[in-house]
Design an enzyme around this catalytic site. Structure first.
Site, short mmCIF file in Angstrom:
data_model
loop_
_atom_site.label_atom_id
_atom_site.label_comp_id
_atom_site.label_asym_id
_atom_site.label_seq_id
_atom_site.Cartn_x
_atom_site.Cartn_y
_atom_site.Cartn_z
N SER A 133 30.13 1.77 30.66
CA SER A 133 31.31 2.36 29.17
C SER A 133 29.98 2.50 28.08
CB SER A 133 32.34 1.98 29.49
OG SER A 133 33.48 2.16 28.31
N TYR A 146 37.43 -5.98 27.10
CA TYR A 146 36.48 -4.36 27.94
C TYR A 146 35.74 -4.54 28.10
CZ TYR A 146 36.40 -0.76 29.76
OH TYR A 146 36.06 0.76 30.80
#
Ligand SMILES: NC(=O)c1ccc[n+]([C@@H]2O[C@H](COP(=O)([O-])OP(=O)(O)OC[C@H]3O[C@@H](n4cnc5c(N)ncnc54)[C@H](O)[C@@H]3O)[C@@H](O)[C@H]2O)c1
Length: 250
Positions: A133, A146
Protein backbone atom coordinates in the site's frame (compact mmCIF):
# COMPACT_ATOMS: atom_id res chain seq x y z
CA UNK A 1 -4.36 -17.57 -8.18
CA UNK A 2 -5.89 -14.49 -6.57
CA UNK A 3 -6.60 -14.30 -2.85
CA UNK A 4 -9.46 -12.18 -1.53
CA UNK A 5 -10.95 -12.24 -5.04
CA UNK A 6 -14.61 -11.97 -4.04
CA UNK A 7 -14.74 -8.19 -3.79
CA UNK A 8 -12.89 -4.98 -4.54
CA UNK A 9 -9.47 -5.03 -6.18
CA UNK A 10 -9.24 -8.84 -6.13
CA UNK A 11 -12.58 -9.24 -7.95
CA UNK A 12 -11.69 -6.59 -10.50
CA UNK A 13 -8.29 -8.21 -11.12
CA UNK A 14 -9.88 -11.66 -11.50
CA UNK A 15 -12.18 -10.27 -14.19
CA UNK A 16 -9.34 -8.47 -15.95
CA UNK A 17 -7.09 -11.57 -15.90
CA UNK A 18 -9.94 -13.65 -17.35
CA UNK A 19 -10.50 -11.06 -20.12
CA UNK A 20 -6.78 -11.40 -20.91
CA UNK A 21 -7.28 -15.17 -21.34
CA UNK A 22 -6.03 -16.45 -17.97
CA UNK A 23 -7.60 -19.42 -16.20
CA UNK A 24 -8.38 -17.70 -12.91
CA UNK A 25 -8.44 -19.43 -9.54
CA UNK A 26 -10.18 -17.31 -6.92
CA UNK A 27 -10.26 -17.69 -3.16
CA UNK A 28 -11.99 -15.78 -0.38
CA UNK A 29 -13.45 -16.34 3.06
CA UNK A 30 -16.65 -14.70 1.81
CA UNK A 31 -18.23 -17.53 -0.18
CA UNK A 32 -21.18 -15.51 -1.55
CA UNK A 33 -18.99 -12.82 -3.08
CA UNK A 34 -16.46 -15.39 -4.35
CA UNK A 35 -19.23 -17.29 -6.15
CA UNK A 36 -20.70 -14.06 -7.53
CA UNK A 37 -17.40 -12.95 -9.04
CA UNK A 38 -16.75 -16.41 -10.48
CA UNK A 39 -20.22 -16.46 -12.09
CA UNK A 40 -19.65 -13.01 -13.62
CA UNK A 41 -16.40 -14.21 -15.17
CA UNK A 42 -18.02 -17.36 -16.55
CA UNK A 43 -21.02 -15.44 -17.90
CA UNK A 44 -18.62 -13.19 -19.78
CA UNK A 45 -17.00 -16.30 -21.34
CA UNK A 46 -13.98 -16.49 -19.03
CA UNK A 47 -12.54 -19.47 -17.16
CA UNK A 48 -12.67 -19.30 -13.36
CA UNK A 49 -13.06 -21.50 -10.26
CA UNK A 50 -13.70 -20.43 -6.69
CA UNK A 51 -12.47 -22.23 -3.56
CA UNK A 52 -13.35 -21.09 -0.06
CA UNK A 53 -9.95 -20.50 1.55
CA UNK A 54 -8.73 -18.59 4.59
CA UNK A 55 -5.17 -17.41 3.90
CA UNK A 56 -4.38 -17.48 7.64
CA UNK A 57 -5.09 -21.22 7.85
CA UNK A 58 -2.21 -23.32 6.49
CA UNK A 59 -4.35 -26.42 5.92
CA UNK A 60 -6.88 -24.39 3.95
CA UNK A 61 -4.07 -22.82 1.87
CA UNK A 62 -2.36 -26.18 1.19
CA UNK A 63 -5.63 -27.77 0.14
CA UNK A 64 -6.46 -24.90 -2.27
CA UNK A 65 -2.99 -25.09 -3.86
CA UNK A 66 -3.44 -28.88 -4.34
CA UNK A 67 -6.85 -28.34 -5.95
CA UNK A 68 -5.43 -25.73 -8.31
CA UNK A 69 -2.62 -28.07 -9.34
CA UNK A 70 -5.09 -30.94 -9.88
CA UNK A 71 -7.19 -28.70 -12.12
CA UNK A 72 -4.44 -26.94 -14.07
CA UNK A 73 -1.11 -28.73 -13.57
CA UNK A 74 0.75 -25.44 -13.07
CA UNK A 75 0.62 -22.03 -11.39
CA UNK A 76 1.88 -19.08 -13.41
CA UNK A 77 0.79 -16.17 -11.23
CA UNK A 78 0.04 -15.68 -7.54
CA UNK A 79 -1.60 -12.41 -6.53
CA UNK A 80 -1.54 -12.09 -2.72
CA UNK A 81 -4.34 -9.54 -2.52
CA UNK A 82 -6.40 -10.52 0.56
CA UNK A 83 -6.17 -7.94 3.30
CA UNK A 84 -8.07 -6.26 6.09
CA UNK A 85 -7.85 -2.80 7.63
CA UNK A 86 -7.15 -1.76 11.21
CA UNK A 87 -7.92 1.80 12.27
CA UNK A 88 -6.53 3.38 15.42
CA UNK A 89 -3.36 4.64 17.07
CA UNK A 90 -1.13 2.02 18.66
CA UNK A 91 -2.53 2.86 22.11
CA UNK A 92 -6.05 2.32 20.75
CA UNK A 93 -5.46 -0.95 18.85
CA UNK A 94 -6.21 -3.95 21.04
CA UNK A 95 -4.06 -7.05 20.90
CA UNK A 96 -6.67 -9.13 19.03
CA UNK A 97 -6.94 -6.51 16.28
CA UNK A 98 -3.13 -6.28 16.04
CA UNK A 99 -2.81 -10.08 15.79
CA UNK A 100 -5.63 -10.35 13.24
CA UNK A 101 -4.23 -7.69 10.87
CA UNK A 102 -0.75 -9.26 11.08
CA UNK A 103 -2.23 -12.67 10.46
CA UNK A 104 -4.30 -11.84 7.36
CA UNK A 105 -2.08 -9.18 5.76
CA UNK A 106 1.34 -10.68 6.46
CA UNK A 107 1.17 -14.32 7.60
CA UNK A 108 -1.37 -14.95 4.83
CA UNK A 109 1.22 -13.86 2.24
CA UNK A 110 3.87 -16.04 3.88
CA UNK A 111 1.60 -19.11 3.84
CA UNK A 112 0.51 -18.65 0.23
CA UNK A 113 4.10 -18.14 -0.90
CA UNK A 114 5.34 -21.10 1.16
CA UNK A 115 2.97 -23.44 -0.70
CA UNK A 116 3.07 -21.95 -4.20
CA UNK A 117 6.77 -21.13 -4.61
CA UNK A 118 8.01 -24.76 -4.63
CA UNK A 119 5.69 -25.34 -7.62
CA UNK A 120 6.99 -22.25 -9.43
CA UNK A 121 10.58 -23.32 -8.60
CA UNK A 122 9.95 -26.67 -10.33
CA UNK A 123 8.43 -24.85 -13.32
CA UNK A 124 11.39 -22.44 -13.39
CA UNK A 125 8.88 -19.68 -14.03
CA UNK A 126 6.37 -17.59 -12.13
CA UNK A 127 5.22 -14.15 -11.10
CA UNK A 128 4.20 -13.29 -7.55
CA UNK A 129 2.44 -10.01 -6.78
CA UNK A 130 2.18 -8.98 -3.14
CA UNK A 131 -0.34 -6.35 -2.08
CA UNK A 132 1.38 -3.57 -0.17
CA UNK A 133 0.00 0.00 0.00
CA UNK A 134 1.14 3.60 -0.36
CA UNK A 135 1.09 3.68 3.48
CA UNK A 136 4.33 1.69 3.25
CA UNK A 137 5.88 4.96 1.98
CA UNK A 138 4.17 7.66 4.05
CA UNK A 139 2.60 8.19 7.44
CA UNK A 140 -1.16 8.15 7.72
CA UNK A 141 -3.33 9.05 10.70
CA UNK A 142 -4.34 6.09 12.93
CA UNK A 143 -3.01 3.42 10.57
CA UNK A 144 0.21 2.24 12.29
CA UNK A 145 -0.77 -1.43 12.65
CA UNK A 146 -2.01 -1.67 9.06
CA UNK A 147 1.04 0.28 7.83
CA UNK A 148 3.34 -2.14 9.68
CA UNK A 149 1.95 -5.03 7.63
CA UNK A 150 2.22 -3.17 4.32
CA UNK A 151 5.77 -1.95 5.01
CA UNK A 152 6.73 -5.51 5.90
CA UNK A 153 5.23 -6.78 2.64
CA UNK A 154 7.38 -4.37 0.64
CA UNK A 155 10.58 -5.40 2.47
CA UNK A 156 9.68 -9.07 2.24
CA UNK A 157 9.08 -8.72 -1.50
CA UNK A 158 12.61 -7.39 -2.08
CA UNK A 159 14.35 -10.15 -0.11
CA UNK A 160 12.11 -12.81 -1.65
CA UNK A 161 13.09 -11.54 -5.10
CA UNK A 162 16.77 -12.11 -4.27
CA UNK A 163 16.00 -15.68 -3.17
CA UNK A 164 13.86 -16.68 -6.14
CA UNK A 165 15.51 -14.84 -9.06
CA UNK A 166 17.68 -17.94 -9.77
CA UNK A 167 14.44 -19.86 -10.43
CA UNK A 168 13.18 -17.33 -12.99
CA UNK A 169 10.48 -16.18 -10.57
CA UNK A 170 9.67 -12.49 -10.28
CA UNK A 171 8.30 -11.08 -7.03
CA UNK A 172 6.84 -7.56 -7.03
CA UNK A 173 4.57 -5.48 -4.83
CA UNK A 174 1.71 -3.12 -5.58
CA UNK A 175 1.27 0.11 -3.63
CA UNK A 176 -2.20 1.51 -4.27
CA UNK A 177 -3.45 4.81 -2.91
CA UNK A 178 -7.13 5.23 -2.05
CA UNK A 179 -9.13 2.86 -4.22
CA UNK A 180 -12.89 3.04 -3.83
CA UNK A 181 -13.79 -0.50 -2.70
CA UNK A 182 -15.85 -2.06 0.16
CA UNK A 183 -12.59 -1.90 2.18
CA UNK A 184 -12.45 1.91 1.88
CA UNK A 185 -16.20 2.26 2.46
CA UNK A 186 -15.71 0.39 5.75
CA UNK A 187 -12.78 2.65 6.65
CA UNK A 188 -14.89 5.75 5.88
CA UNK A 189 -17.75 4.48 8.01
CA UNK A 190 -15.43 3.87 10.96
CA UNK A 191 -13.21 6.95 10.63
CA UNK A 192 -15.49 9.79 9.53
CA UNK A 193 -18.62 10.81 11.34
CA UNK A 194 -19.88 13.01 8.49
CA UNK A 195 -21.60 12.00 5.25
CA UNK A 196 -19.68 9.89 2.74
CA UNK A 197 -19.32 12.68 0.14
CA UNK A 198 -17.48 15.02 2.49
CA UNK A 199 -15.34 12.08 3.65
CA UNK A 200 -14.39 11.37 0.03
CA UNK A 201 -13.57 15.08 -0.37
CA UNK A 202 -11.17 14.78 2.58
CA UNK A 203 -9.49 11.72 1.06
CA UNK A 204 -9.04 13.46 -2.29
CA UNK A 205 -6.98 16.18 -0.56
CA UNK A 206 -4.27 13.54 0.00
CA UNK A 207 -3.71 13.00 -3.72
CA UNK A 208 -3.13 14.88 -6.99
CA UNK A 209 -5.74 13.03 -9.08
CA UNK A 210 -9.23 14.54 -8.99
CA UNK A 211 -11.04 11.30 -8.18
CA UNK A 212 -10.28 8.28 -6.01
CA UNK A 213 -8.81 5.22 -7.68
CA UNK A 214 -10.98 2.54 -9.29
CA UNK A 215 -10.25 -1.14 -8.64
CA UNK A 216 -9.50 -1.40 -12.39
CA UNK A 217 -6.57 1.02 -12.00
CA UNK A 218 -4.87 -1.55 -9.76
CA UNK A 219 -6.10 -4.51 -11.82
CA UNK A 220 -4.27 -3.19 -14.90
CA UNK A 221 -1.06 -2.85 -12.87
CA UNK A 222 -1.47 -6.45 -11.68
CA UNK A 223 -1.97 -7.63 -15.28
CA UNK A 224 1.28 -5.87 -16.21
CA UNK A 225 3.26 -7.41 -13.33
CA UNK A 226 1.81 -10.85 -14.11
CA UNK A 227 2.75 -10.70 -17.78
CA UNK A 228 6.05 -11.15 -19.61
CA UNK A 229 5.79 -7.48 -20.63
CA UNK A 230 7.20 -6.74 -17.15
CA UNK A 231 10.03 -9.32 -17.44
CA UNK A 232 12.68 -6.75 -16.39
CA UNK A 233 10.65 -5.56 -13.36
CA UNK A 234 11.93 -7.39 -10.28
CA UNK A 235 11.57 -6.84 -6.54
CA UNK A 236 9.91 -3.49 -6.97
CA UNK A 237 6.93 -1.69 -5.48
CA UNK A 238 4.69 -0.32 -8.21
CA UNK A 239 2.85 2.76 -6.94
CA UNK A 240 -0.72 3.31 -8.23
CA UNK A 241 -1.88 6.18 -6.05
CA UNK A 242 -3.02 9.22 -8.07
CA UNK A 243 0.06 11.09 -6.88
CA UNK A 244 -0.46 10.58 -3.14
CA UNK A 245 3.21 9.82 -2.45
CA UNK A 246 4.45 12.33 -5.04
CA UNK A 247 3.75 15.55 -3.14
CA UNK A 248 1.27 18.37 -2.74
CA UNK A 249 0.34 20.88 -5.48
CA UNK A 250 1.05 23.84 -3.14
N1 LIG B 1 -8.85 -0.08 -1.26
C1 LIG B 1 -7.74 0.62 -1.05
O1 LIG B 1 -7.75 1.86 -1.04
C2 LIG B 1 -6.44 -0.08 -0.84
C3 LIG B 1 -5.27 0.70 -0.85
C4 LIG B 1 -4.03 0.07 -0.67
C5 LIG B 1 -3.99 -1.30 -0.48
N2 LIG B 1 -5.15 -2.03 -0.46
C6 LIG B 1 -5.02 -3.46 -0.25
O2 LIG B 1 -5.64 -4.13 -1.34
C7 LIG B 1 -6.15 -5.39 -0.90
C8 LIG B 1 -7.59 -5.52 -1.32
O3 LIG B 1 -8.29 -4.42 -0.79
P1 LIG B 1 -9.79 -4.09 -1.21
O4 LIG B 1 -9.93 -2.63 -1.02
O5 LIG B 1 -10.14 -4.70 -2.51
O6 LIG B 1 -10.54 -4.83 0.01
P2 LIG B 1 -11.99 -5.54 0.10
O7 LIG B 1 -12.33 -5.59 1.55
O8 LIG B 1 -12.92 -4.86 -0.83
O9 LIG B 1 -11.65 -7.01 -0.43
C9 LIG B 1 -10.77 -7.85 0.28
C10 LIG B 1 -11.22 -9.28 0.14
O10 LIG B 1 -10.34 -10.11 0.92
C11 LIG B 1 -11.13 -11.08 1.57
N3 LIG B 1 -10.44 -11.61 2.75
C12 LIG B 1 -10.32 -11.03 3.98
N4 LIG B 1 -9.69 -11.85 4.82
C13 LIG B 1 -9.39 -12.97 4.13
C14 LIG B 1 -8.74 -14.19 4.46
N5 LIG B 1 -8.29 -14.43 5.72
N6 LIG B 1 -8.58 -15.13 3.50
C15 LIG B 1 -9.06 -14.92 2.26
N7 LIG B 1 -9.69 -13.80 1.89
C16 LIG B 1 -9.86 -12.84 2.81
C17 LIG B 1 -12.41 -10.34 1.92
O11 LIG B 1 -13.48 -11.23 2.20
C18 LIG B 1 -12.64 -9.50 0.70
O12 LIG B 1 -13.44 -10.14 -0.27
C19 LIG B 1 -5.92 -5.43 0.61
O13 LIG B 1 -4.72 -6.15 0.88
C20 LIG B 1 -5.73 -3.97 0.99
O14 LIG B 1 -4.93 -3.81 2.14
C21 LIG B 1 -6.37 -1.45 -0.63
Amino acid sequence: MITGAGKGIGASTAMKFAEEGAVVELCDVDVASGNRTTESIRNAGGKASFTETDVTDERSVASWVNEVIDRNGRIDVLFNNAGISAVGRIDEIDRDTWDRVMSVNLTGVYLMCKHVLPIMMNQRKGSVINMSSSVAELGLLRRAAYAATKGAILSMTKSMQVDYAPYNIRINALLPGTIFTPFVQDYLRRSYKRDIDSAIGELKKRQLADSLGDPEDVAWAAVYLASDESKYVMGTGLIVDGGTTCGKPF
